[in-house]
Design an enzyme around this catalytic site. Structure first.
Site, short mmCIF file in Angstrom:
data_model
loop_
_atom_site.label_atom_id
_atom_site.label_comp_id
_atom_site.label_asym_id
_atom_site.label_seq_id
_atom_site.Cartn_x
_atom_site.Cartn_y
_atom_site.Cartn_z
N GLY A 258 -2.79 8.25 -4.10
CA GLY A 258 -2.17 9.50 -4.53
C GLY A 258 -0.90 9.80 -3.77
O GLY A 258 -0.59 9.20 -2.75
N ASP A 259 -0.15 10.73 -4.30
CA ASP A 259 1.02 11.32 -3.63
C ASP A 259 1.25 12.65 -4.38
O ASP A 259 0.32 13.15 -5.04
CB ASP A 259 2.24 10.38 -3.72
CG ASP A 259 3.35 10.75 -2.75
OD1 ASP A 259 3.23 10.45 -1.55
OD2 ASP A 259 4.35 11.38 -3.17
N THR B 292 -4.61 13.38 5.55
CA THR B 292 -3.19 13.55 5.90
C THR B 292 -3.00 14.84 6.70
O THR B 292 -2.31 14.86 7.73
CB THR B 292 -2.31 13.55 4.64
OG1 THR B 292 -2.75 12.50 3.77
CG2 THR B 292 -0.85 13.33 4.97
N LYS C 42 0.86 -1.18 0.00
CA LYS C 42 0.00 0.00 0.00
C LYS C 42 0.89 1.22 0.00
O LYS C 42 1.85 1.30 0.76
CB LYS C 42 -0.88 0.00 1.27
CG LYS C 42 -1.79 1.19 1.39
CD LYS C 42 -3.14 0.90 0.80
CE LYS C 42 -3.94 2.15 0.50
NZ LYS C 42 -3.58 2.82 -0.77
N ASN D 1 -2.33 19.12 -1.18
CA ASN D 1 -3.38 18.52 -0.36
C ASN D 1 -3.04 18.49 1.13
O ASN D 1 -3.87 18.85 1.98
CB ASN D 1 -3.65 17.10 -0.92
CG ASN D 1 -4.50 16.29 -0.01
OD1 ASN D 1 -4.00 15.61 0.88
ND2 ASN D 1 -5.81 16.38 -0.18
N LYS E 228 5.78 3.24 8.22
CA LYS E 228 4.62 4.11 8.45
C LYS E 228 3.34 3.28 8.52
O LYS E 228 2.52 3.43 9.43
CB LYS E 228 4.53 5.13 7.30
CG LYS E 228 3.36 6.09 7.43
CD LYS E 228 3.03 6.89 6.19
CE LYS E 228 4.17 7.40 5.38
NZ LYS E 228 3.76 8.44 4.40
N SER F 248 -6.75 5.69 3.83
CA SER F 248 -6.81 4.86 2.63
C SER F 248 -7.18 3.43 3.01
O SER F 248 -7.96 2.77 2.32
CB SER F 248 -5.46 4.84 1.92
OG SER F 248 -5.31 5.95 1.07
N GLN G 45 7.45 3.84 3.85
CA GLN G 45 6.03 3.49 3.86
C GLN G 45 5.79 2.20 4.65
O GLN G 45 4.78 2.06 5.34
CB GLN G 45 5.53 3.32 2.42
CG GLN G 45 4.02 3.32 2.27
CD GLN G 45 3.44 4.72 2.17
OE1 GLN G 45 3.98 5.57 1.49
NE2 GLN G 45 2.34 4.95 2.86
N LYS H 294 5.34 1.83 -3.17
CA LYS H 294 5.32 3.20 -3.71
C LYS H 294 5.55 3.12 -5.20
O LYS H 294 6.18 2.17 -5.68
CB LYS H 294 6.44 4.02 -3.08
CG LYS H 294 6.23 5.50 -3.13
CD LYS H 294 5.37 5.95 -1.97
CE LYS H 294 4.98 7.39 -2.01
NZ LYS H 294 4.39 7.83 -0.76
#
Ligand code: GLU
Length: 444
Positions: free
Chosen positions: A165-166, A209, A90, A240, A114, A376, A111, A126
């Protein structure tokens, strides 16, 4: 040589020209030293660190598309599937000219930790491309996204790998990517998150976020007898994460006086007017310099420099390595008491060490910005159940998750004798769960 040093040398030797990846591995391994020394025999036997720093899979592919002038353009596409010990991969997709394998490996590695910290069953991944959405028409962005997904679809799935998204990937891009995935596979499933609300998106995902960052900041401040209300805050970026961090800060009574984009920064001593920023960034997709046209009392300065403005709290929410040692020293000298990272690794290693050593409350990105990926995962849950929760339900779960992340990082730091060091705490707490799952699953 210690196990940690051995592994770091190996990473540098085996992954030449990947400076960002080396940086992320070094920071994490250094802060895990206490845990690793205490378990060295067990970890060596399992080849744990050798496996932990090696992505399970890196897919790299060609992305051809046709621009508005009829010319063929070719970009590089990637998906790094870093670690699936605790759940399906993810993590976001980044579209930015700087994207390369090193940056995506650093992001996939971070990630993994995290996602573990969120307490939810998600592994680390990623992806992205060196495509630059800036200045492209909607049709060009769609052509790129469709071509990108025409390769990516075979590597992802609701139970294998769920991108999101990123930087450079928002609701528009996720929509185009999802449409193409559905068209190719014929499946309507929760394979991407950050989807539009009419086709499986979760309420509060857009805000998550930024809101999550403020929830954990609030929690950290409370534990140190401080509060958000009345504080002067700098928020770098204007995407964002930054926008919703500012919204929540303003709701809680803070005054945000500066924001920026990659061209320059604005200083508004009366407090940033968020509706003006949103119109510039979300509607017109223009540069932040436009702000002074709507608010003539504000000042725009070209280039870097946002961290030179006096503040109580600084929230780097733009991109990696945007805040260096000199910036950190300036913040301290100007009276800043707390820093929380909305972006991934925005502070350089030297800046991070400076904050920790100089008693600035510092919450690293993998804890502070985990609210996005956590929500997410809540979107994935709703998709699997074919149900939708209300905004209030999702927001309440997000808040709980952020409070828990704070507690885990604080507890791990305490257990290993470095109370208040949330860099070590977040790395240790994230790592412990992944390490246990990797050992439990054998040599895979
Ligand atoms: N790109 C975000 C991150 O860095 C979100 C990833 C997701 O929602 O999967 O965590």
């Amino acid at each position: 040589m210690s196990y940690v040093d051995e592994i770091y040398e190996r990473v540098v030797a085996q992954n030449p020209n990947e400076a960002e990846f080396h940086q992320a591995v070094k920071e994490v391994l250094d802060s895990l030293k206490l845990v690793i020394d205490a378990n060295e025999e067990k970890y060596r036997k399992a080849g744990l660190l050798e496996r932990f720093v090696e992505p399970e899979r890196v897919v790299s592919f060609r992305v051809p598309w046709v621009d508005d002038n009829g010319n063929v353009q070719v970009n590089k596409g990637y998906r790094v599937q870093f670690n699936s010990a605790i759940g399906p991969y993810k993590g976001g997709l980044r579209l930015h000219p700087s994207v390369n394998q090193s940056i995506l490996k650093f992001l996939g590695f971070e990630q993994t930790l995290k996602n573990s910290l969120t307490g939810l069953p998600i592994g680390g991944g990623k992806g992205g491309s060196n495509f630059d959405p800036k200045g492209k028409s909607d049709r060009e962005v769609m052509a790129f996204c469709q071509s990108f997904m025409t390769e990516l679809y075979r590597h992802i799935g609701a139970d294998t790998d769920c991108p999101a998204g990123d930087i450079g990937v928002g609701a528009r891009e996720v929509g185009f990517l999802y449409g193409q995935y559905k068209r190719i596979t014929g499946r309507y499933e929760g394979v991407l998150t950050g989807k539009g609300l009419t086709f499986g998106g979760s309420l509060a995902r857009t805000e998550a976020t930024g809101y999550g960052l403020i929830y954990i900041l609030d929690e950290m401040l409370k534990h140190h007898n401080q509060q958000i209300e009345g504080k002067t805050v700098l928020v770098s970026g204007s995407g964002n994460v930054a926008i919703y961090a500012v919204q929540k800060l303003q709701q809680l009574g803070a005054k945000v006086v500066a924001m920026c984009d990659s061209n320059g920064y604005i200083y508004d001593k009366e407090g940033i007017k968020l509706d003006v920023i949103r119109d510039i960034k979300e509607v017109r997709r223009a540069r932040i310099s436009e702000y002074v046209k709507a608010v003539p009392t504000a000042v725009y300065t070209e280039g870097k420099g946002i961290w030179s403005i006096p503040c109580d709290i600084a929230l780097p929410c733009a991109t990696q390595n945007e805040l260096n040692l000199e910036d950190a020293k300036m913040l301290k000298a100007n009276g800043c008491i707390a820093v929380a990272e909305g972006a991934n690794m925005p502070s350089t290693r030297e800046a991070t060490d400076y904050f920790v050593e100089n008693n600035i409350l510092f919450m690293p990105g993998k804890a502070a910005n985990a609210g996005g990926v956590a929500t997410s995962a809540l979107e994935q849950s709703q998709n699997s159940m074919r149900m939708s929760w209300t905004f209030e339900e999702v927001d309440a779960k997000l808040k709980d998750i952020m409070v828990n992340i704070y507690a885990k990082a604080a507890d791990a730091a305490q257990r290993y004798g470095v109370p208040g060091n949330y860099v070590a705490g977040a790395n240790i707490a994230g790592f412990e769960k992944v390490a246990e799952a990797m050992i439990g699953q054998g040599i895979v």
